[in-house]
Design a protein around this motif. Structure first.
Motif, PDB file in Angstrom:
ATOM      1  N   LYS A   1      23.103  -8.443-117.559  1.00  0.00           N
ATOM      2  CA  LYS A   1      22.909  -8.110-118.765  1.00  0.00           C
ATOM      3  C   LYS A   1      23.983  -8.892-119.645  1.00  0.00           C
ATOM      4  CE  LYS A   1      20.727  -3.545-118.104  1.00  0.00           C
ATOM      5  NZ  LYS A   1      20.842  -2.098-118.387  1.00  0.00           N
ATOM      6  N   GLU A   2      23.330  -9.572-120.698  1.00  0.00           N
ATOM      7  CA  GLU A   2      24.072 -10.463-121.553  1.00  0.00           C
ATOM      8  C   GLU A   2      24.106  -9.915-122.641  1.00  0.00           C
ATOM      9  OE1 GLU A   2      23.220 -14.475-121.206  1.00  0.00           O
ATOM     10  OE2 GLU A   2      23.730 -14.620-119.147  1.00  0.00           O
ATOM     11  N   PRO A   3      25.247  -9.929-123.756  1.00  0.00           N
ATOM     12  CA  PRO A   3      25.151  -9.392-125.006  1.00  0.00           C
ATOM     13  C   PRO A   3      24.289 -10.237-125.901  1.00  0.00           C
ATOM     14  CG  PRO A   3      27.331 -10.115-124.627  1.00  0.00           C
ATOM     15  CD  PRO A   3      26.653 -10.400-123.363  1.00  0.00           C
TER      16      PRO A   3
ATOM     17  N   CYS B   1      34.919 -16.074-117.793  1.00  0.00           N
ATOM     18  CA  CYS B   1      36.260 -15.432-118.147  1.00  0.00           C
ATOM     19  C   CYS B   1      37.139 -16.162-117.775  1.00  0.00           C
ATOM     20  CB  CYS B   1      36.170 -13.929-117.678  1.00  0.00           C
ATOM     21  SG  CYS B   1      35.075 -12.852-118.196  1.00  0.00           S
ATOM     22  N   HIS B   2      37.002 -16.712-116.547  1.00  0.00           N
ATOM     23  CA  HIS B   2      37.935 -17.851-115.971  1.00  0.00           C
ATOM     24  C   HIS B   2      38.337 -18.844-116.757  1.00  0.00           C
ATOM     25  CE1 HIS B   2      39.685 -20.979-113.425  1.00  0.00           C
ATOM     26  NE2 HIS B   2      40.280 -19.903-113.011  1.00  0.00           N
ATOM     27  N   ALA B   3      37.220 -19.460-117.002  1.00  0.00           N
ATOM     28  CA  ALA B   3      37.165 -20.736-118.212  1.00  0.00           C
ATOM     29  C   ALA B   3      37.988 -20.160-119.515  1.00  0.00           C
ATOM     30  CB  ALA B   3      35.749 -21.191-118.452  1.00  0.00           C
ATOM     31  N   ASP B   4      37.561 -19.106-119.944  1.00  0.00           N
ATOM     32  CA  ASP B   4      38.229 -18.872-121.378  1.00  0.00           C
ATOM     33  C   ASP B   4      39.798 -18.487-121.329  1.00  0.00           C
ATOM     34  OD1 ASP B   4      35.766 -18.918-122.320  1.00  0.00           O
ATOM     35  OD2 ASP B   4      35.503 -16.734-122.327  1.00  0.00           O
ATOM     36  N   THR B   5      40.289 -18.105-120.063  1.00  0.00           N
ATOM     37  CA  THR B   5      41.682 -17.753-120.086  1.00  0.00           C
ATOM     38  C   THR B   5      42.491 -18.684-119.227  1.00  0.00           C
ATOM     39  OG1 THR B   5      41.269 -16.450-117.999  1.00  0.00           O
ATOM     40  CG2 THR B   5      41.085 -15.373-120.063  1.00  0.00           C
ATOM     41  N   GLN B   6      41.926 -19.650-118.526  1.00  0.00           N
ATOM     42  CA  GLN B   6      42.738 -20.521-117.658  1.00  0.00           C
ATOM     43  C   GLN B   6      42.579 -22.155-118.171  1.00  0.00           C
ATOM     44  OE1 GLN B   6      45.034 -19.356-115.281  1.00  0.00           O
ATOM     45  NE2 GLN B   6      43.942 -17.194-115.987  1.00  0.00           N
ATOM     46  N   ASP B   7      43.570 -22.906-118.022  1.00  0.00           N
ATOM     47  CA  ASP B   7      43.420 -24.315-118.394  1.00  0.00           C
ATOM     48  C   ASP B   7      43.012 -25.054-117.237  1.00  0.00           C
ATOM     49  OD1 ASP B   7      45.718 -23.989-116.798  1.00  0.00           O
ATOM     50  OD2 ASP B   7      46.940 -24.948-118.154  1.00  0.00           O
ATOM     51  N   HIS B   8      42.565 -24.747-116.238  1.00  0.00           N
ATOM     52  CA  HIS B   8      42.096 -25.368-115.035  1.00  0.00           C
ATOM     53  C   HIS B   8      40.474 -25.015-114.857  1.00  0.00           C
ATOM     54  CE1 HIS B   8      43.912 -21.956-113.290  1.00  0.00           C
ATOM     55  NE2 HIS B   8      42.971 -22.099-112.277  1.00  0.00           N
TER      56      HIS B   8
ATOM     57  N   MET C   1      37.387  -5.723-118.741  1.00  0.00           N
ATOM     58  CA  MET C   1      36.026  -5.779-119.048  1.00  0.00           C
ATOM     59  C   MET C   1      35.535  -7.080-119.500  1.00  0.00           C
ATOM     60  SD  MET C   1      34.106  -2.775-119.988  1.00  0.00           S
ATOM     61  CE  MET C   1      32.566  -2.700-120.027  1.00  0.00           C
ATOM     62  N   CYS C   2      34.542  -7.698-119.076  1.00  0.00           N
ATOM     63  CA  CYS C   2      33.883  -8.632-119.115  1.00  0.00           C
ATOM     64  C   CYS C   2      32.995  -8.490-120.615  1.00  0.00           C
ATOM     65  CB  CYS C   2      32.960  -9.185-118.060  1.00  0.00           C
ATOM     66  SG  CYS C   2      32.130 -10.657-118.159  1.00  0.00           S
ATOM     67  N   ARG C   3      33.236  -9.781-121.491  1.00  0.00           N
ATOM     68  CA  ARG C   3      32.251  -9.775-122.458  1.00  0.00           C
ATOM     69  C   ARG C   3      31.015 -10.543-122.352  1.00  0.00           C
ATOM     70  NH1 ARG C   3      36.736 -13.183-125.484  1.00  0.00           N
ATOM     71  NH2 ARG C   3      35.295 -15.201-125.677  1.00  0.00           N
ATOM     72  N   HIS C   4      30.848 -11.250-121.215  1.00  0.00           N
ATOM     73  CA  HIS C   4      29.822 -12.071-120.963  1.00  0.00           C
ATOM     74  C   HIS C   4      28.706 -11.527-120.191  1.00  0.00           C
ATOM     75  CE1 HIS C   4      33.575 -14.617-121.293  1.00  0.00           C
ATOM     76  NE2 HIS C   4      32.944 -15.203-122.172  1.00  0.00           N
ATOM     77  N   ILE C   5      29.076 -10.815-119.284  1.00  0.00           N
ATOM     78  CA  ILE C   5      28.255  -9.944-118.385  1.00  0.00           C
ATOM     79  C   ILE C   5      28.553  -8.365-118.531  1.00  0.00           C
ATOM     80  CG2 ILE C   5      27.228  -9.480-116.059  1.00  0.00           C
ATOM     81  CD1 ILE C   5      28.253 -12.472-115.549  1.00  0.00           C
ATOM     82  N   LEU C   6      27.739  -7.736-119.248  1.00  0.00           N
ATOM     83  CA  LEU C   6      27.848  -6.099-119.641  1.00  0.00           C
ATOM     84  C   LEU C   6      27.883  -5.269-118.496  1.00  0.00           C
ATOM     85  CD1 LEU C   6      25.763  -6.121-122.938  1.00  0.00           C
ATOM     86  CD2 LEU C   6      28.431  -6.384-122.554  1.00  0.00           C
ATOM     87  N   ASN C   7      26.913  -5.751-117.408  1.00  0.00           N
ATOM     88  CA  ASN C   7      26.848  -4.748-116.420  1.00  0.00           C
ATOM     89  C   ASN C   7      27.484  -5.265-115.075  1.00  0.00           C
ATOM     90  OD1 ASN C   7      25.090  -6.897-116.022  1.00  0.00           O
ATOM     91  ND2 ASN C   7      23.461  -5.410-115.006  1.00  0.00           N
ATOM     92  N   ALA C   8      28.656  -5.974-115.106  1.00  0.00           N
ATOM     93  CA  ALA C   8      29.157  -6.577-113.887  1.00  0.00           C
ATOM     94  C   ALA C   8      29.807  -5.351-112.972  1.00  0.00           C
ATOM     95  CB  ALA C   8      30.708  -7.305-114.392  1.00  0.00           C
ATOM     96  N   GLN C   9      29.477  -5.490-111.593  1.00  0.00           N
ATOM     97  CA  GLN C   9      29.832  -4.428-110.709  1.00  0.00           C
ATOM     98  C   GLN C   9      31.005  -4.691-109.903  1.00  0.00           C
ATOM     99  OE1 GLN C   9      27.628  -1.515-110.432  1.00  0.00           O
ATOM    100  NE2 GLN C   9      27.021  -2.312-112.519  1.00  0.00           N
ATOM    101  N   VAL C  10      31.272  -6.208-109.753  1.00  0.00           N
ATOM    102  CA  VAL C  10      32.460  -6.557-109.106  1.00  0.00           C
ATOM    103  C   VAL C  10      33.373  -7.461-109.867  1.00  0.00           C
ATOM    104  CG1 VAL C  10      31.408  -5.991-106.600  1.00  0.00           C
ATOM    105  CG2 VAL C  10      31.171  -8.280-107.886  1.00  0.00           C
TER     106      VAL C  10
END
Length: 122
Positions: free
Chosen positions: A78-80, A26-33, A1-10
């Motif tokens: 939709k962003e929080p 989400c990729h930038a938060d969890t990965q180091d590249h 579940m994405c916490r940046h985009i509330l209505n992610a469809q894919v």
């Protein structure tokens, strides 16, 4: 579940580490590249749970829908938003916060109360 985009469809499969993410943040938060950019993208629809590919060089208005279930996945994000709310007690226990004070309740009488009309007893 994405916490940046509330209505992610894919979910989008990143071409660099071959993992699924809902957004680039989400990729930038969890990965180091850094996220590798590509024009051939792989999507996983969250409605029908099926995967499909899209070539972004030839992306048209009809490509905004999942080819399996016609879910419209290109929508405004939709962003929080931070919001201020009043905290109170549980209204199921104490409904004074939602009670309308403008409405006067009728006085509840018991059989022991004298209404001033003694002839009504009996």
């Amino acid at each position: 579940m994405c916490r940046h985009i509330l209505n992610a469809q894919v979910s989008i499969r990143s071409p660099c580490c071959r993992q699924w993410f809902d957004c680039a943040q989400c990729h930038a938060d969890t990965q180091d590249h850094q996220l590798k950019q590509t024009m051939e993208m792989a999507f996983a629809c969250k409605k029908c749970k099926k995967c499909f590919r899209k070539d972004m060089n030839e992306f048209e208005d009809s490509d905004e829908f999942c080819p399996h279930c016609d879910n419209h996945f290109v929508i405004e994000a939709k962003e929080p938003q931070a919001r201020l709310e009043v905290e109170g007690d549980d209204v199921r226990k104490d409904a004074r916060m939602i009670k309308d004070e403008r409405v006067k309740e009728k006085e509840q009488l018991t059989i022991w109360d004298d209404e001033g009309d003694a002839s009504r007893l009996g």
